[in-house]
Scaffold this motif. Sequence first.
Motif, PDB file in Angstrom:
ATOM      1  N   VAL A  69     -10.251  38.893  75.568  1.00  0.00           N
ATOM      2  CA  VAL A  69     -11.050  38.094  76.498  1.00  0.00           C
ATOM      3  C   VAL A  69     -10.573  38.389  77.906  1.00  0.00           C
ATOM      4  O   VAL A  69      -9.372  38.355  78.181  1.00  0.00           O
ATOM      5  CB  VAL A  69     -10.885  36.577  76.200  1.00  0.00           C
TER       6      VAL A  69
ATOM      7  N   HIS B 240     -16.825  29.698  76.212  1.00  0.00           N
ATOM      8  CA  HIS B 240     -16.796  31.066  75.713  1.00  0.00           C
ATOM      9  C   HIS B 240     -15.367  31.514  75.433  1.00  0.00           C
ATOM     10  O   HIS B 240     -15.080  32.063  74.378  1.00  0.00           O
ATOM     11  CB  HIS B 240     -17.472  32.002  76.721  1.00  0.00           C
ATOM     12  N   ALA B 241     -14.459  31.284  76.371  1.00  0.00           N
ATOM     13  CA  ALA B 241     -13.069  31.728  76.212  1.00  0.00           C
ATOM     14  C   ALA B 241     -12.411  31.088  74.999  1.00  0.00           C
ATOM     15  O   ALA B 241     -11.732  31.760  74.226  1.00  0.00           O
ATOM     16  CB  ALA B 241     -12.268  31.432  77.479  1.00  0.00           C
TER      17      ALA B 241
ATOM     18  N   VAL C  62     -16.151  37.231  80.179  1.00  0.00           N
ATOM     19  CA  VAL C  62     -16.699  35.868  80.205  1.00  0.00           C
ATOM     20  C   VAL C  62     -17.761  35.752  81.296  1.00  0.00           C
ATOM     21  O   VAL C  62     -18.835  35.186  81.071  1.00  0.00           O
ATOM     22  CB  VAL C  62     -15.581  34.820  80.405  1.00  0.00           C
TER      23      VAL C  62
END
Length: 109
Positions: A10, A1-2, A15
């Motif tokens: 972010v 995801h990051a 996350v």
Amino acid sequence: HANEHLLEPVTVKSVAESIYVNPSYLSTTFRQEIGETFSHYIRRKRIRHAEKLLREGNGSMADIAALCQFCSQSHFIQVFKKMKGLTPEQFRRMEGAQQRINRNVHPSL
């Protein structure tokens, strides 16, 4: 995801929410598995992307800082220098000189 959202804001919390875990758990597990904090990992990846932008283009430091999600140009320069040992402008000049040398040594590049 990051990694997929590197050029967006972010956080550990965002996350963690996206993968349905507690932010504290994610932070601890991330550090144990990756060997660095989540925030350092993100900064390092963003600096790597900034290096690419500095090598390939002539965007302003403010534009690159904004693209790489740094809160200001001065913060970007400070983080870049701390991580790379030279300012983004010094890096750009050094990379430009290296590319000219490579073209002279290897004209097909």
